[in-house]
Design an enzyme around this catalytic site. Structure first.
Site, PDB file in Angstrom:
ATOM      1  N   ASP A  55     -36.943  12.486 -16.628  1.00  0.00           N
ATOM      2  CA  ASP A  55     -36.389  11.887 -17.954  1.00  0.00           C
ATOM      3  C   ASP A  55     -36.089  13.024 -19.023  1.00  0.00           C
ATOM      4  OD1 ASP A  55     -35.906   9.465 -18.695  1.00  0.00           O
ATOM      5  OD2 ASP A  55     -37.730   8.807 -19.088  1.00  0.00           O
ATOM      6  N   GLN A  64     -40.841   4.203 -18.062  1.00  0.00           N
ATOM      7  CA  GLN A  64     -39.848   3.474 -18.941  1.00  0.00           C
ATOM      8  C   GLN A  64     -40.231   3.049 -20.313  1.00  0.00           C
ATOM      9  OE1 GLN A  64     -36.702   2.492 -17.959  1.00  0.00           O
ATOM     10  NE2 GLN A  64     -36.000   1.788 -19.807  1.00  0.00           N
ATOM     11  N   LYS A  85     -31.892   0.962 -12.148  1.00  0.00           N
ATOM     12  CA  LYS A  85     -32.134   2.345 -11.883  1.00  0.00           C
ATOM     13  C   LYS A  85     -32.954   2.162 -10.172  1.00  0.00           C
ATOM     14  CE  LYS A  85     -33.371   3.944 -16.197  1.00  0.00           C
ATOM     15  NZ  LYS A  85     -34.280   4.083 -17.563  1.00  0.00           N
TER      16      LYS A  85
END
Ligand code: GUN
Length: 282
Positions: free
Chosen positions: A121, A98, A54
């Site tokens: 997200d 994460q 990422k």
């Protein structure tokens, strides 16, 4: 029949070029570069790999990124304190924590603490609710990436029977909402579903996101189906394999994603799209 391969790696590379141009245009128009904060807690090896992909992709497309790394023993209040700071920071457009988080930290409480307008997200209940209510804003990365893959091949979604195997908050549930939004007829299967093979046999579009190597047998696949394998599992010897038995499924499906090189790169590139979207709509 031998299925055509849906090449997520190639599509993601193509999208990276266009996002890079869009970011450049955004900056040329007088805005600062979009900013993404990535938070990782603990040393889960798969998470380390995903996070570094990422961060690298941010560099490639011109998004400014900051990485916040913490040991597994981090106190939940400290993590919430960092999220508060990032929520207030005018240079940060997107916040990604994460997952999974270490067992002592409550993922739900952490996710709900992120400002929904920075929730790149798409996992905050506000953003999941917008998707459920047919007015999506920030959409979860993997399901949105799967929709981009499906749109890249020439198949009809309206009225197709889509079967989603896996009902997680991260993938299965929002995936089902995305497919419903595209006017598929949607079935969701999970660990208590009876007669999984019979459900899978009905699928014109099959999306599997469970995390069990070879769970879906090739002979269950409806001839001509589109098969999207979200699973990434380590087989004996360290090789990456999906949740679908690829070598048998490819003889029945019309289209299939490989593992690796299918859905994985789409999750990363969709995060870039979401970060640019968040920067444009503060
Ligand atoms: N872990 C595996 N996939 C994802 C993802 O898309 N977002 C986050 N935050 N964690 C993940």
């Amino acid at each position: 029949m031998s299925a055509k391969i849906i090449d997520g790696k190639r599509l993601a590379a193509h999208l990276a070029d266009s996002i890079k141009s869009e970011v450049l245009q955004w900056v040329t128009d007088g805005h600062r570069a979009p900013g993404l904060a990535v938070v990782i807690v603990g040393d889960d090896p798969a998470s380390q790999v995903y996070v570094s992909k990422k961060i690298k992709m941010c560099e490639q497309v011109g998004i400014s990124s900051s990485l916040h790394r913490f040991p597994a023993q981090l106190d939940q209040q400290e993590l919430i304190g960092l999220i508060d700071q990032l929520n207030q920071d005018p240079k940060i457009d997107g916040i990604l924590v994460q997952l999974p988080l270490p067992g002592a930290i409550n993922e739900e409480q952490v996710t709900e603490h992120i400002d929904p307008s920075k929730d790149v997200d798409g996992l905050h209940p506000y953003n999941l609710g917008r998707l459920a209510a047919q007015s999506p804003l920030l959409r979860p990365c993997t399901p949105r990436g799967v929709m981009t893959l499906l749109e890249s091949i020439d198949i009809a979604l309206v009225g197709a029977h889509a079967v989603v195997v896996g009902a997680s908050n991260l993938v299965g549930r929002p995936m089902a909402l995305e497919l419903l939004q595209a006017r598929c007829t949607v079935t969701i299967c999970h660990s208590r579903t009876q007669n999984l093979p019979q459900q899978v046999e009905q699928a014109d579009i099959l999306v599997v996101a469970v995390g069990k190597a070879g769970l879906i047998k090739g002979e269950w696949i409806k001839p001509g189906a589109v098969v999207i394998d979200v699973g990434t599992n380590r087989a004996d010897g360290g090789r990456l394999v999906g949740d679908v038995e690829f070598d048998t499924a490819r003889h029945r499906a019309a289209w299939i994603t490989p593992v690796p090189g299918g859905v994985g790169p789409m999750t990363v590139i969709t995060l870039m799209q979401n970060t640019l979207q968040a920067a444009r709509n503060p």
